[in-house]
Design a protein around this motif. Sequence first.
Motif, PDB file in Angstrom:
ATOM      1  N   SER A 202       0.830  -1.207   0.000  1.00 30.90           N
ATOM      2  CA  SER A 202       0.000   0.000   0.000  1.00 30.90           C
ATOM      3  C   SER A 202       0.865   1.258   0.000  1.00 30.90           C
ATOM      4  N   PHE A 203       2.039   1.212   0.629  1.00 28.12           N
ATOM      5  CA  PHE A 203       2.968   2.344   0.627  1.00 28.12           C
ATOM      6  C   PHE A 203       3.452   2.630  -0.796  1.00 28.12           C
ATOM      7  N   VAL A 204       3.832   1.588  -1.517  1.00 28.15           N
ATOM      8  CA  VAL A 204       4.279   1.753  -2.908  1.00 28.15           C
ATOM      9  C   VAL A 204       3.138   2.314  -3.760  1.00 28.15           C
ATOM     10  N   ALA A 205       1.936   1.811  -3.559  1.00 24.46           N
ATOM     11  CA  ALA A 205       0.786   2.317  -4.310  1.00 24.46           C
ATOM     12  C   ALA A 205       0.523   3.789  -3.982  1.00 24.46           C
ATOM     13  N   GLY A 206       0.581   4.144  -2.713  1.00 19.28           N
ATOM     14  CA  GLY A 206       0.387   5.543  -2.314  1.00 19.28           C
ATOM     15  C   GLY A 206       1.451   6.446  -2.905  1.00 19.28           C
ATOM     16  N   CYS A 207       2.703   5.991  -2.908  1.00 17.01           N
ATOM     17  CA  CYS A 207       3.790   6.771  -3.519  1.00 17.01           C
ATOM     18  C   CYS A 207       3.554   6.956  -5.009  1.00 17.01           C
ATOM     19  N   THR A 208       3.064   5.912  -5.665  1.00 16.78           N
ATOM     20  CA  THR A 208       2.809   5.986  -7.100  1.00 16.78           C
ATOM     21  C   THR A 208       1.679   6.968  -7.405  1.00 16.78           C
ATOM     22  N   VAL A 209       0.628   6.937  -6.612  1.00 13.05           N
ATOM     23  CA  VAL A 209      -0.466   7.897  -6.779  1.00 13.05           C
ATOM     24  C   VAL A 209       0.048   9.315  -6.544  1.00 13.05           C
ATOM     25  N   ALA A 210       0.836   9.514  -5.499  1.00 13.61           N
ATOM     26  CA  ALA A 210       1.363  10.846  -5.184  1.00 13.61           C
ATOM     27  C   ALA A 210       2.301  11.340  -6.286  1.00 13.61           C
ATOM     28  N   TYR A 211       3.187  10.481  -6.759  1.00 10.90           N
ATOM     29  CA  TYR A 211       4.100  10.898  -7.826  1.00 10.90           C
ATOM     30  C   TYR A 211       3.312  11.276  -9.080  1.00 10.90           C
ATOM     31  N   THR A 212       2.386  10.427  -9.475  1.00 10.87           N
ATOM     32  CA  THR A 212       1.606  10.676 -10.681  1.00 10.87           C
ATOM     33  C   THR A 212       0.813  11.976 -10.559  1.00 10.87           C
ATOM     34  N   GLY A 213       0.159  12.174  -9.425  1.00  6.86           N
ATOM     35  CA  GLY A 213      -0.606  13.400  -9.218  1.00  6.86           C
ATOM     36  C   GLY A 213       0.264  14.643  -9.246  1.00  6.86           C
ATOM     37  N   ASN A 214       1.437  14.567  -8.640  1.00 11.30           N
ATOM     38  CA  ASN A 214       2.336  15.717  -8.644  1.00 11.30           C
ATOM     39  C   ASN A 214       2.944  15.949 -10.024  1.00 11.30           C
ATOM     40  N   ALA A 215       3.331  14.877 -10.711  1.00 10.01           N
ATOM     41  CA  ALA A 215       3.951  15.010 -12.028  1.00 10.01           C
ATOM     42  C   ALA A 215       2.962  15.546 -13.063  1.00 10.01           C
ATOM     43  N   LEU A 216       1.727  15.071 -13.003  1.00 13.75           N
ATOM     44  CA  LEU A 216       0.731  15.478 -14.000  1.00 13.75           C
ATOM     45  C   LEU A 216      -0.102  16.678 -13.559  1.00 13.75           C
ATOM     46  N   GLY A 217      -0.027  17.009 -12.283  1.00 12.65           N
ATOM     47  CA  GLY A 217      -0.830  18.116 -11.765  1.00 12.65           C
ATOM     48  C   GLY A 217       0.019  19.240 -11.201  1.00 12.65           C
ATOM     49  N   THR A 218       0.383  19.116  -9.947  1.00  6.44           N
ATOM     50  CA  THR A 218       1.056  20.187  -9.212  1.00  6.44           C
ATOM     51  C   THR A 218       2.302  20.702  -9.913  1.00  6.44           C
TER      52      THR A 218
ATOM     53  N   ARG B  93       3.358  19.964 -13.181  1.00  6.79           N
ATOM     54  CA  ARG B  93       3.337  19.642 -14.609  1.00  6.79           C
ATOM     55  C   ARG B  93       4.152  20.636 -15.436  1.00  6.79           C
ATOM     56  N   ARG B  94       4.343  21.844 -14.947  1.00  4.94           N
ATOM     57  CA  ARG B  94       5.105  22.845 -15.691  1.00  4.94           C
ATOM     58  C   ARG B  94       6.573  22.915 -15.256  1.00  4.94           C
ATOM     59  N   ALA B  95       6.968  22.073 -14.324  1.00  4.62           N
ATOM     60  CA  ALA B  95       8.355  22.073 -13.852  1.00  4.62           C
ATOM     61  C   ALA B  95       9.268  21.558 -14.961  1.00  4.62           C
ATOM     62  N   PRO B  96      10.501  22.055 -15.008  1.00  2.00           N
ATOM     63  CA  PRO B  96      11.433  21.573 -16.039  1.00  2.00           C
ATOM     64  C   PRO B  96      11.715  20.083 -15.858  1.00  2.00           C
ATOM     65  N   HIS B  97      11.866  19.394 -16.968  1.00  3.52           N
ATOM     66  CA  HIS B  97      12.092  17.947 -16.940  1.00  3.52           C
ATOM     67  C   HIS B  97      13.578  17.660 -17.159  1.00  3.52           C
ATOM     68  N   GLY B  98      14.376  17.827 -16.131  1.00  2.00           N
ATOM     69  CA  GLY B  98      15.806  17.571 -16.235  1.00  2.00           C
ATOM     70  C   GLY B  98      16.147  16.103 -16.036  1.00  2.00           C
ATOM     71  N   LEU B  99      15.231  15.344 -15.459  1.00  2.00           N
ATOM     72  CA  LEU B  99      15.471  13.929 -15.166  1.00  2.00           C
ATOM     73  C   LEU B  99      14.432  13.076 -15.874  1.00  2.00           C
ATOM     74  N   SER B 100      14.771  11.807 -16.114  1.00  2.00           N
ATOM     75  CA  SER B 100      13.779  10.886 -16.669  1.00  2.00           C
ATOM     76  C   SER B 100      12.689  10.648 -15.621  1.00  2.00           C
ATOM     77  N   ARG B 101      11.524  10.263 -16.078  1.00  2.00           N
ATOM     78  CA  ARG B 101      10.414   9.983 -15.152  1.00  2.00           C
ATOM     79  C   ARG B 101      10.789   8.871 -14.165  1.00  2.00           C
ATOM     80  N   LEU B 102      11.513   7.870 -14.632  1.00  2.00           N
ATOM     81  CA  LEU B 102      11.906   6.772 -13.746  1.00  2.00           C
ATOM     82  C   LEU B 102      12.851   7.267 -12.655  1.00  2.00           C
ATOM     83  N   ARG B 103      13.802   8.112 -13.026  1.00  2.00           N
ATOM     84  CA  ARG B 103      14.727   8.671 -12.032  1.00  2.00           C
ATOM     85  C   ARG B 103      13.970   9.584 -11.061  1.00  2.00           C
ATOM     86  N   GLN B 104      13.059  10.391 -11.597  1.00  2.00           N
ATOM     87  CA  GLN B 104      12.232  11.239 -10.729  1.00  2.00           C
ATOM     88  C   GLN B 104      11.474  10.391  -9.718  1.00  2.00           C
ATOM     89  N   TYR B 105      10.862   9.298 -10.208  1.00  2.00           N
ATOM     90  CA  TYR B 105      10.096   8.432  -9.312  1.00  2.00           C
ATOM     91  C   TYR B 105      10.999   7.833  -8.244  1.00  2.00           C
TER      92      TYR B 105
END
Length: 150
Positions: free
Chosen positions: A52-68, A70-82
């Motif tokens: 459940s911790f991994v699932a919660g982290c995944t929901v939080a990462y996805t919500g922040n990456a696609l929402g909060t 979303r306009r931040a510069p993408h200097g890292l790959s999504r996998l590295r960011q995660y």
Amino acid sequence: MRGSAVRWLRAAGPELTGFAVVGLCAYAADLGLFVWLRGPVGLDPLTAKALSFVAGCTVAYTGNALGTYRRAPHGLSRLRQYGIFFAVNVAGALVQLLCLAVSHYGLGLTSRRADTISGAGIGMALATILRFWGTRTLVFRSRSALAPTG
């Protein structure tokens, strides 16, 4: 000092709101999955919590990456960011555990109420501050987070 803090809060308001909404969704996913895995699925508590911790982290990462953020510069790959995001969340979980351990074992405050206040109250507040800082400065490298204050 007080004026600069107020200006920062006004400027960061939308970011704080987005982070909080995403965090609540992640918490709901974590809690809901944990209850389901412990109940109907019948997993042991540590396995259920790890999943459940991994699932919660995944929901939080996805919500922040696609929402909060979303306009931040993408200097890292999504996998590295995660990966960095996950590490920041593990650090937050350790802060909560440390608060609980200090209160329960160090200070001898062993009631359920004391455990709840130290782990889910004080620990959660400190962990949220750490997660917010880590998310904006280490994961999404917000320009405002890297800009000097003053």
